[in-house]
Design an enzyme around this catalytic site. Structure first.
Site, short mmCIF file in Angstrom:
data_model
loop_
_atom_site.label_atom_id
_atom_site.label_comp_id
_atom_site.label_asym_id
_atom_site.label_seq_id
_atom_site.Cartn_x
_atom_site.Cartn_y
_atom_site.Cartn_z
N ALA A 113 41.34 -3.96 -5.95
CA ALA A 113 41.31 -4.62 -4.37
C ALA A 113 40.11 -5.19 -4.29
CB ALA A 113 41.38 -3.33 -3.56
N ARG A 137 30.39 -12.16 -7.33
CA ARG A 137 29.30 -12.49 -7.90
C ARG A 137 29.99 -13.48 -8.79
NH1 ARG A 137 26.65 -7.27 -9.64
NH2 ARG A 137 28.49 -6.31 -8.63
N GLN A 171 45.71 -2.14 -0.25
CA GLN A 171 44.48 -1.61 0.41
C GLN A 171 43.94 -2.84 1.35
OE1 GLN A 171 40.60 -1.00 -1.62
NE2 GLN A 171 40.12 0.53 -0.27
N GLY A 231 39.99 -1.96 -12.64
CA GLY A 231 40.60 -3.28 -12.97
C GLY A 231 39.55 -4.16 -13.57
N GLY A 251 26.41 4.50 -10.73
CA GLY A 251 26.06 5.83 -10.10
C GLY A 251 25.72 6.85 -10.99
N GLU A 272 24.88 7.16 -5.95
CA GLU A 272 25.22 5.62 -6.01
C GLU A 272 23.72 5.08 -6.09
OE1 GLU A 272 27.86 3.80 -6.78
OE2 GLU A 272 28.39 5.99 -7.01
N ARG A 274 63.63 -57.59 -41.15
CA ARG A 274 62.36 -58.14 -40.45
C ARG A 274 62.57 -59.70 -40.74
NH1 ARG A 274 60.47 -56.71 -46.59
NH2 ARG A 274 60.28 -54.73 -45.99
C1 UD1 Z 1 31.63 2.34 -8.96
C2 UD1 Z 1 31.21 3.56 -8.68
C3 UD1 Z 1 29.85 3.84 -9.64
C4 UD1 Z 1 29.92 3.65 -11.06
C5 UD1 Z 1 30.72 2.30 -11.32
C6 UD1 Z 1 31.12 2.23 -12.45
C7 UD1 Z 1 31.82 4.14 -6.49
C8 UD1 Z 1 31.24 4.27 -5.20
N1 UD1 Z 1 30.89 3.81 -7.58
O1 UD1 Z 1 30.55 1.45 -8.50
O2 UD1 Z 1 29.33 5.23 -9.32
O3 UD1 Z 1 28.75 3.67 -11.71
O4 UD1 Z 1 31.96 1.97 -10.46
O5 UD1 Z 1 31.58 0.91 -12.68
O6 UD1 Z 1 32.94 4.39 -6.94
N2 UD1 Z 1 37.72 -1.32 -5.38
C9 UD1 Z 1 38.85 -1.12 -4.70
N3 UD1 Z 1 38.69 -0.95 -3.21
C10 UD1 Z 1 37.57 -0.83 -2.59
C11 UD1 Z 1 36.31 -0.92 -3.33
C12 UD1 Z 1 36.49 -1.00 -4.56
O7 UD1 Z 1 39.99 -1.19 -4.99
O8 UD1 Z 1 37.39 -0.75 -1.65
C13 UD1 Z 1 37.74 -1.28 -6.79
C14 UD1 Z 1 37.18 -2.66 -7.22
O9 UD1 Z 1 37.94 -3.90 -7.29
C15 UD1 Z 1 36.67 -2.03 -8.77
C16 UD1 Z 1 36.41 -0.77 -8.61
O10 UD1 Z 1 37.01 -0.10 -7.35
O11 UD1 Z 1 37.71 -2.13 -9.80
C17 UD1 Z 1 35.05 -0.21 -8.34
O12 UD1 Z 1 34.32 -0.79 -7.23
P1 UD1 Z 1 33.08 -1.72 -7.08
O13 UD1 Z 1 32.63 -2.08 -6.04
O14 UD1 Z 1 32.84 -2.53 -8.73
O15 UD1 Z 1 32.20 -0.37 -7.40
P2 UD1 Z 1 30.86 -0.39 -8.30
O16 UD1 Z 1 29.64 -0.54 -7.34
O17 UD1 Z 1 30.52 -0.88 -9.76
#
Ligand code: UD1
Ligand code: CA
Length: 475
Positions: free
Chosen positions: A30, A35, A93, A121, A157, A172, A458
């Protein structure tokens, strides 16, 4: 005796409960992917011509799960459309309130007795083997986390363990103090969690943290409080847990993936002149003793027979290429079947629905579209052959054009066996050149040419004696 039986029964039941646990996979997709600076949702960006989420999905499917839930949000309709062909359950979501909140949205679809595997994803190269290793440890009462050691753990994390080495919690980056920031073992974002516990833990999450989000990672501390064992699987392959957050990471993963693909090809016996200059964006089946020169791109489904040679700067997409075919430099080949011992190029373009039988020669600056060419025929220079059936033993001279399009409809050209088409001929379709017929050079053929005769059109040649070339006028 009865005691032993009872014990047997308990063990059997326990084993049963593990093996019969249904696997539900939740893919988190979601997030917005700020970036990437893109109008396209992050998970639809492509790695080797396949969207990030499809990489994850294809790997998820290898585990034969009972069901797959994809949590979508930002521009979710595009994501759903891109994956319209797969049988998954879509969970919206609407607001991205955190990974814990995202997983919670999927829970109504998941049975209490299921084992939940959470995937991201945007982590496209997670491998089936690693997931299987994590899943093989899963049981109905404990929680599993995939971890990895990173030289630079920034942004991830951290896995916090107690003196006995047991996992206590995940912290985190934004919540970490200087001491925790030193920890190099990080959370890969992949977990196995029994559904009935997960439901309870998710309900206890709060968003009192630096990002105001419901962190899925907080369930680890909740599980520990609940006296549930935490087990980890650690992968040593950093690339498989790398997420794509910006285009540099996307390029890094693309390179890594290409290296893997090309290595596989070389191990299968293909000579690759420069592994860094072959890209595979699909699947390639190979015979023995194939040689591939530099700057070649293979896309879609490509089959290469034994001893096939591919010259430099060539793109091949969806093609079946039989034994001993030689493709010279700078060719573009798409949706084509090429028979054994053909020679193609340099600078040839073979377009969709072209089928070449054995020993056909296609030379430089020749374009063939939706045509069949039978055994041993030659189209060696500067020609366009479209919507045509070319027999065997035909020679098509330089500069021959099949005029297949009248501005509204396409028409067929049939050139029967052993015909000889003189250079600079236009064959205005629909038209048939009979077997063994010869067409005189420079002809525009609008009616069928009978077999075994010479047909030409031709203007007669004339010579004007005494004619003078113009001379430059003096100013
Ligand atoms: C997350 C983990 C972190 C881990 C890292 C590994 C948490 C709080 N942190 O951090 O510990 O080291 O992944 O890659 O889980 N997403 C949703 N809905 C939301 C938020 C995120 O679907 O509300 C999805 C994003 O699209 C993504 C995944 O969840 O596919 C991870 O979210 P992201 O915000 O990238 O988490 P990180 O900060 O990378
Ligand atoms: Ca991420």
């Amino acid at each position: 005796m009865s005691k032993a039986k009872a014990l047997d029964g308990i063990v059997a039941e326990a084993l049963d409960s593990i093996t019969t646990m249904k696997l539900s996979i939740i893919i988190l997709a979601a997030g917005l992917g700020k970036r990437l600076q893109s109008d396209l949702p992050k998970v639809l960006h492509q790695l080797a011509d396949k969207s990030l989420i499809r990489h994850v999905l294809d790997t998820a499917l290898t585990l034969k799960p009972d069901n797959i839930q994809i949590v979508y949000g930002y521009k979710g309709e595009q994501v759903r459309e891109a994956l319209a062909d797969v049988n998954v359950n879509w969970v919206e979501q609407a607001q991205q309130l955190g990974t814990g909140h995202a997983v919670a949205q999927a829970m109504p679809q998941i049975a209490d007795d299921a084992m939940v595997l959470v995937l991201c994803g945007d982590v496209p190269l997670i491998s089936s083997t690693t997931l299987q290793a994590l899943c093989s440890q899963a049981d109905a009462n404990s929680l599993g986390v995939l971890t990895v050691e990173l030289d630079n753990p920034h942004g991830y994390g951290r896995i916090v363990r107690n003196a006995a080495g047991q996992v206590e919690r995940i912290v985190e980056e934004k919540e970490a103090d200087a001491h925790i920031k030193q920890i190099k073992e990080v959370n890969a974002g992949v977990y196995t969690i029994p559904a009935r516990h997960l439901r309870r833990w998710l309900a206890s999450l709060n968003n009192n943290n630096a990002q105001g989000e419901y962190y899925l990672t907080d369930i680890i501390a909740l599980a520990v409080q609940d006296n549930r064992p935490i087990y980890t699987t650690t992968t040593h392959n950093v690339s498989e847990v790398m997420g794509v957050n910006d285009r540099q990471q996307l390029a890094t993963l693309e390179r890594y993936y290409q290296t893997q693909q090309v290595n596989r090809l070389m191990l299968a016996g293909v000579t690759v002149r420069d592994p860094a200059r072959l890209d595979i964006r699909g699947t390639v089946q190979t015979g023995r003793d194939i040689a591939i020169d530099i700057n070649v791109i293979l896309e879609g489904e490509v089959t290469l027979g034994n001893r096939v040679k591919i010259g430099p700067d060539t793109v091949i997409r969806n093609a079946k290429i039989a034994d001993d075919v030689e493709i010279f430099s700078h060719c573009v080949i798409e949706n084509v079947v090429i028979g054994a011992n053909c020679r193609i190029g340099p600078f040839a373009r073979l377009r969709p629905e072209t089928v070449l039988a054995e020993k056909v020669h296609i030379g430089n600056f020749v374009e063939i579209k939706k045509s069949t060419v039978a055994q041993g025929s030659k189209i060696n220079h500067l020609s366009y052959v479209g919507d045509s059936e070319v027999g065997s033993g035909v020679n098509i001279g330089a500069g021959t054009i099949t005029c297949n399009y009248d501005g509204a409809n396409k028409h067929k050209t049939i050139i029967e066996d052993n015909a000889f088409i003189g250079s600079n001929t236009q064959l205005v379709a629909p038209v048939t050149v009979g077997a063994g017929a010869t067409i005189g050079a420079g002809s525009t053929i609008t009616r069928d040419a009978p077999p075994d005769t010479l047909t030409l059109r031709r203007p007669p040649q004339k010579t004007i004696s005494g004619w003078q070339r113009p001379t430059k006028k003096k100013p």
